[in-house]
Motif scaffolding. Structure first.
Motif, PDB file in Angstrom:
ATOM      1  N   UNK A 195       0.790  -1.222   0.000  1.00 24.61           N
ATOM      2  CA  UNK A 195       0.000   0.000   0.000  1.00 24.61           C
ATOM      3  C   UNK A 195       0.822   1.271   0.000  1.00 24.61           C
ATOM      4  N   UNK A 196       2.130   1.165  -0.205  1.00 24.01           N
ATOM      5  CA  UNK A 196       2.979   2.362  -0.177  1.00 24.01           C
ATOM      6  C   UNK A 196       3.373   2.834  -1.576  1.00 24.01           C
ATOM      7  N   UNK A 197       2.624   2.402  -2.573  1.00 26.13           N
ATOM      8  CA  UNK A 197       2.911   2.831  -3.948  1.00 26.13           C
ATOM      9  C   UNK A 197       3.704   1.800  -4.710  1.00 26.13           C
ATOM     10  N   UNK A 198       3.725   1.954  -6.020  1.00 23.07           N
ATOM     11  CA  UNK A 198       4.423   1.007  -6.871  1.00 23.07           C
ATOM     12  C   UNK A 198       5.918   1.016  -6.632  1.00 23.07           C
ATOM     13  N   UNK A 199       6.536  -0.134  -6.801  1.00 21.70           N
ATOM     14  CA  UNK A 199       7.978  -0.223  -6.585  1.00 21.70           C
ATOM     15  C   UNK A 199       8.655  -0.698  -7.866  1.00 21.70           C
ATOM     16  N   UNK A 200       9.842  -0.175  -8.153  1.00 24.43           N
ATOM     17  CA  UNK A 200      10.536  -0.566  -9.379  1.00 24.43           C
ATOM     18  C   UNK A 200      11.116  -1.968  -9.282  1.00 24.43           C
ATOM     19  N   UNK A 201      11.264  -2.594 -10.454  1.00 25.21           N
ATOM     20  CA  UNK A 201      11.978  -3.869 -10.540  1.00 25.21           C
ATOM     21  C   UNK A 201      12.631  -3.950 -11.911  1.00 25.21           C
ATOM     22  N   UNK A 202      13.615  -4.821 -12.017  1.00 24.84           N
ATOM     23  CA  UNK A 202      14.294  -5.049 -13.284  1.00 24.84           C
ATOM     24  C   UNK A 202      13.887  -6.415 -13.812  1.00 24.84           C
ATOM     25  N   UNK A 203      13.058  -6.406 -14.842  1.00 24.41           N
ATOM     26  CA  UNK A 203      12.627  -7.653 -15.476  1.00 24.41           C
ATOM     27  C   UNK A 203      13.718  -8.139 -16.423  1.00 24.41           C
TER      28      UNK A 203
ATOM     29  N   UNK B  48      12.011 -25.302 -14.865  1.00 25.21           N
ATOM     30  CA  UNK B  48      12.389 -25.611 -13.473  1.00 25.21           C
ATOM     31  C   UNK B  48      13.315 -24.547 -12.875  1.00 25.21           C
ATOM     32  N   UNK B  49      13.018 -23.293 -13.125  1.00 20.10           N
ATOM     33  CA  UNK B  49      13.847 -22.205 -12.614  1.00 20.10           C
ATOM     34  C   UNK B  49      13.611 -22.001 -11.116  1.00 20.10           C
ATOM     35  N   UNK B  50      14.634 -21.547 -10.434  1.00 16.48           N
ATOM     36  CA  UNK B  50      14.535 -21.234  -9.007  1.00 16.48           C
ATOM     37  C   UNK B  50      13.405 -20.225  -8.785  1.00 16.48           C
ATOM     38  N   UNK B  51      12.407 -20.570  -7.965  1.00 21.39           N
ATOM     39  CA  UNK B  51      11.283 -19.649  -7.754  1.00 21.39           C
ATOM     40  C   UNK B  51      11.700 -18.270  -7.252  1.00 21.39           C
ATOM     41  N   UNK B  52      12.785 -18.199  -6.475  1.00 23.58           N
ATOM     42  CA  UNK B  52      13.216 -16.885  -5.977  1.00 23.58           C
ATOM     43  C   UNK B  52      13.680 -15.985  -7.120  1.00 23.58           C
TER      44      UNK B  52
ATOM     45  N   UNK C  20      10.479 -14.821  -8.830  1.00 19.47           N
ATOM     46  CA  UNK C  20       9.831 -13.811  -8.002  1.00 19.47           C
ATOM     47  C   UNK C  20      10.504 -12.452  -8.179  1.00 19.47           C
ATOM     48  N   UNK C  21      11.827 -12.449  -8.227  1.00 19.37           N
ATOM     49  CA  UNK C  21      12.572 -11.187  -8.332  1.00 19.37           C
ATOM     50  C   UNK C  21      12.323 -10.488  -9.664  1.00 19.37           C
ATOM     51  N   UNK C  22      12.408 -11.234 -10.765  1.00 11.68           N
ATOM     52  CA  UNK C  22      12.275 -10.594 -12.078  1.00 11.68           C
ATOM     53  C   UNK C  22      10.820 -10.376 -12.460  1.00 11.68           C
ATOM     54  N   UNK C  23       9.910 -11.176 -11.861  1.00 14.68           N
ATOM     55  CA  UNK C  23       8.501 -11.073 -12.225  1.00 14.68           C
ATOM     56  C   UNK C  23       7.665 -10.218 -11.293  1.00 14.68           C
ATOM     57  N   UNK C  24       8.236  -9.814 -10.164  1.00 10.69           N
ATOM     58  CA  UNK C  24       7.504  -8.929  -9.267  1.00 10.69           C
ATOM     59  C   UNK C  24       6.495  -9.613  -8.367  1.00 10.69           C
TER      60      UNK C  24
END
Length: 201
Positions: free
Chosen positions: A79-87, A161-165, A168-172
């Motif tokens: 709830x604190x606004x959108x956050x950036x990520x690197x896909x 079979x990629x590592x879920x972590x 999660x990081x690249x997919x948000x």
């Protein structure tokens, strides 16, 4: 293509494979719509994220061999606004984004896909309807923009079979709970391989 009831009448979660996604792309109608579908299906962007990305958001990694696409304001569940990520940006998609930028003389700060979130959803729906009409496969009529992201997640988690972590990081995705539904949905290819292994024993 596999349909899963989504809890509302005539609404389904659609599980596509890459061949079906490529069929959808064939009915995109133009390069912008094709890029839109690829940003969802191969980069994992949500419908509201696709209009955010501009040429300035494409970055080459330090090794010079890979690319990232900065999503300025991804989904934020706190709830604190959108956050950036690197896909992670596949090289083939980066190349076509670059070509699109050059062909359209697109400034660095202008969006690749100049649409609203609802506009993105509408394009996917129109393309899916065209695919259904042309192929005779009515399952395409149920395809939504989120189903593109669903294909992205399933490809990485189940097919590769990629590592879920990492996913999660690249997919948000913020939690294993959010990504767990994709882990529990084996693709047709994985089902076939499982049964082939049983039949050989």
């Amino acid at each position: 293509m596999r349909l899963e009831a989504a809890g509302k009448p005539d609404q389904y979660k659609v599980w596509m494979n890459d061949s079906e996604l490529d069929t959808l792309r064939r009915y995109a109608g133009n390069s912008r719509n094709d890029l839109l579908i690829r940003l969802g299906g191969y980069v994992g962007l949500r419908a509201f994220e696709i209009p955010q990305v501009c040429p300035k958001h494409v970055k080459r990694t330090d090794d010079g061999e890979h690319y990232r696409l900065r999503v300025p304001e991804g989904k934020d569940t706190t709830g604190s606004g959108g956050k950036p990520r690197d896909a992670y940006l596949p090289e083939t998609v980066e190349r076509d984004l670059h070509q699109f930028k050059e062909e359209n003389a697109l400034p660095r700060s202008d969006p690749f896909i100049d649409l609203t979130e609802s506009g993105v959803r509408a394009v996917v729906k129109r393309v899916a309807e065209r695919a259904a009409d042309e192929t005779g496969d009515d399952d395409y009529r149920h395809v939504s923009s989120h189903d593109l992201r669903r294909r992205y997640a399933q490809r990485l988690l189940v097919d590769e079979s990629m590592n879920p972590r990492v996913v999660m990081a690249v997919g948000g995705w913020d939690s294993f709970q959010a990504i767990e539904p994709y882990l529990n949905a084996p693709s047709e290819h994985v089902v076939n391989e499982a049964f082939e292994a049983v039949n050989k024993s």
